[in-house]
Design a protein around this motif. Sequence first.
Motif, PDB file in Angstrom:
ATOM      1  N   ILE A  82      -5.911   2.806   4.823  1.00 37.19           N
ATOM      2  CA  ILE A  82      -5.636   2.620   3.865  1.00 37.19           C
ATOM      3  C   ILE A  82      -6.680   3.016   3.023  1.00 37.19           C
ATOM      4  N   SER A  83      -7.884   3.817   3.396  1.00 38.04           N
ATOM      5  CA  SER A  83      -9.221   3.714   3.111  1.00 38.04           C
ATOM      6  C   SER A  83      -9.006   5.183   2.815  1.00 38.04           C
ATOM      7  N   ILE A 140     -14.452   2.580   9.282  1.00 42.03           N
ATOM      8  CA  ILE A 140     -14.432   1.684   9.884  1.00 42.03           C
ATOM      9  C   ILE A 140     -13.825   2.489  11.653  1.00 42.03           C
ATOM     10  N   SER A 156      -8.021  -9.405   6.264  1.00 46.84           N
ATOM     11  CA  SER A 156      -7.556 -11.061   5.930  1.00 46.84           C
ATOM     12  C   SER A 156      -6.155 -10.134   5.096  1.00 46.84           C
ATOM     13  N   GLY A 157      -4.904  -9.556   5.251  1.00 48.15           N
ATOM     14  CA  GLY A 157      -3.575  -9.165   4.480  1.00 48.15           C
ATOM     15  C   GLY A 157      -3.225  -9.594   5.188  1.00 48.15           C
ATOM     16  N   ALA A 158      -1.921  -8.992   4.713  1.00 48.29           N
ATOM     17  CA  ALA A 158      -0.866  -8.890   4.846  1.00 48.29           C
ATOM     18  C   ALA A 158      -0.885  -8.983   6.375  1.00 48.29           C
ATOM     19  N   CYS A 159      -0.385  -7.848   6.801  1.00 49.34           N
ATOM     20  CA  CYS A 159      -0.075  -7.392   8.619  1.00 49.34           C
ATOM     21  C   CYS A 159      -1.062  -8.023   8.910  1.00 49.34           C
ATOM     22  N   GLY A 160      -2.154  -7.723   8.496  1.00 47.51           N
ATOM     23  CA  GLY A 160      -4.257  -7.790   8.856  1.00 47.51           C
ATOM     24  C   GLY A 160      -3.906  -9.160   9.935  1.00 47.51           C
ATOM     25  N   GLY A 174      -8.111  -4.016   8.232  1.00 49.53           N
ATOM     26  CA  GLY A 174      -7.764  -4.659   7.409  1.00 49.53           C
ATOM     27  C   GLY A 174      -7.384  -6.595   8.055  1.00 49.53           C
ATOM     28  N   GLY A 222     -12.978  -7.487   3.399  1.00 45.62           N
ATOM     29  CA  GLY A 222     -13.782  -6.737   3.231  1.00 45.62           C
ATOM     30  C   GLY A 222     -14.627  -8.408   1.978  1.00 45.62           C
ATOM     31  N   VAL A 260       7.429   0.725  10.936  1.00 47.52           N
ATOM     32  CA  VAL A 260       8.431   0.169  11.299  1.00 47.52           C
ATOM     33  C   VAL A 260       9.506  -0.151  11.328  1.00 47.52           C
ATOM     34  N   TYR A 279     -17.231  -5.443   6.386  1.00 52.50           N
ATOM     35  CA  TYR A 279     -17.421  -4.321   6.500  1.00 52.50           C
ATOM     36  C   TYR A 279     -18.518  -4.442   4.930  1.00 52.50           C
ATOM     37  N   LYS A 280     -18.522  -5.244   4.248  1.00 50.56           N
ATOM     38  CA  LYS A 280     -19.359  -4.475   2.928  1.00 50.56           C
ATOM     39  C   LYS A 280     -20.814  -4.738   3.102  1.00 50.56           C
ATOM     40  N   GLY A 306      -4.170 -12.719   2.730  1.00 48.37           N
ATOM     41  CA  GLY A 306      -2.098 -12.537   2.584  1.00 48.37           C
ATOM     42  C   GLY A 306      -2.056 -11.347   2.446  1.00 48.37           C
ATOM     43  N   ASN A 323      -5.874  -0.617  10.249  1.00 45.35           N
ATOM     44  CA  ASN A 323      -5.018  -0.712   9.128  1.00 45.35           C
ATOM     45  C   ASN A 323      -5.778  -0.016   7.720  1.00 45.35           C
ATOM     46  N   PRO A 327       0.873  -1.282   0.205  1.00 47.28           N
ATOM     47  CA  PRO A 327       0.694  -0.344  -0.432  1.00 47.28           C
ATOM     48  C   PRO A 327       0.580   1.578  -0.277  1.00 47.28           C
TER      49      PRO A 327
END
Length: 348
Positions: A257-258, A237, A165-169, A163, A189, A290, A209-210, A340, A232, A51
């Motif tokens: 990110i939003s 949200i 289901s993403g890499a960090c989350g 967020g 999402g 980080v 959330y959708k 992921g 994230n 992102p």
Amino acid sequence: MIKVQRVVLSSRPGENGHPSPDNFRVEETSLCTELKQGEVLVRTLYLSVDPYMRCRMNDDTGADYLLPWRLEECIDGGGVGVVEASKNTQLAISDIVTSFNWHWQTHDVIHGNCVQKVDPRMVDGHLSYVLGAVGMPGLTALLGVREKGHVTCGAGQTMVISGASGACGSLAGQIGRLDGCERVVGICGSDEKCRILVSQLGFTAAVNYKKGDISTALRGNCPNGVDVYFDNVGGPISDTVISQMNSGGHVILCGQISQYNKDVPYPPPLSEETREALRRKNITRDRFMVLNYMDKHKEGLELLSQWVKTGQIKVLETVANGIENMGVAFCSMMTGGNVGKQIVKISD
Ligand code: NDP
């Protein structure tokens, strides 16, 4: 000379625009493979799309630690590859190396000082993890939770992750569970992503959330309120999560990110209502970066490696194929196409 393919930034989306694959162009060029002392020839194995790259697409990134990508020049970001020729005493043929500034190019000649050597045993040979769970996103999840989350084992805390289901989350939620949160609730999402979080990663619950009213769904899944929020995404949200936080809670301000396709400063301004909720409930909301914890990276990567190898952390990846798909993969990740870490495989 060898022929290589590379990706250049062909246009900018504009600070308020959505990025499109058309902003990227793949072209063929020649690479001189005659090495100077200290240089290596590397073949790219995997590239990362992240992102933070969205702000590098702007003329001005708005962040002093990030330079904008220049128009018509080869893009760079996280990458991992293999040494194919070396004039560097520290690096031999077949060594695996990584860098945060890897060119989006199939082969490259770089100085050995610009890459870090990777021990493939750290990732059980799964080299793309160097860009994900045992790399920058893994460290972000681990250090974010540990430095800003104030998780106390046995305290019965509820952690919410946006967020999720993403890499960090996806990693942050698992780390919250390992560190002793009683409930770990993800927001993401799609129903399919929610199902994966609960059935594969051990989240207590997940909210799409959708669909429907997040506030009601969150309240149902966090009956004792929210103690720790790994943020994230920002925006509405986060306003909803913060409104359900307990006094003395902690927001880990990881990303927003939003808001990345909007011309707003980072972190974007909060509504008066949310600011008031933070003040009234004495909730901490420190910005987390980080890169500010370089001294903790080595130890963090060793712990992440251990967790991954023992199966205490499950790793999810979405892998696209081919350098021609870098732009598509980036735009897909920005709009939730990934589960992921989004990776692009460039060569075997
Ligand atoms: P992800 O793998 O989480 O990919 C981005 C995800 O964001 C998408 O899959 C999508 O999932 C979600 N998303 C996109 N638009 C929206 C929106 N409008 N509202 C809600 N969710 C949205 O990326 P990363 O794990 O690499 O990064 C996650 C966050 O962490 C980003 O904000 C990033 O900037 C930040 N970050 C911060 C670092 C730091 O040092 N502070 C370091 C690394 C990352 P969905 O289907 O759920 O919408």
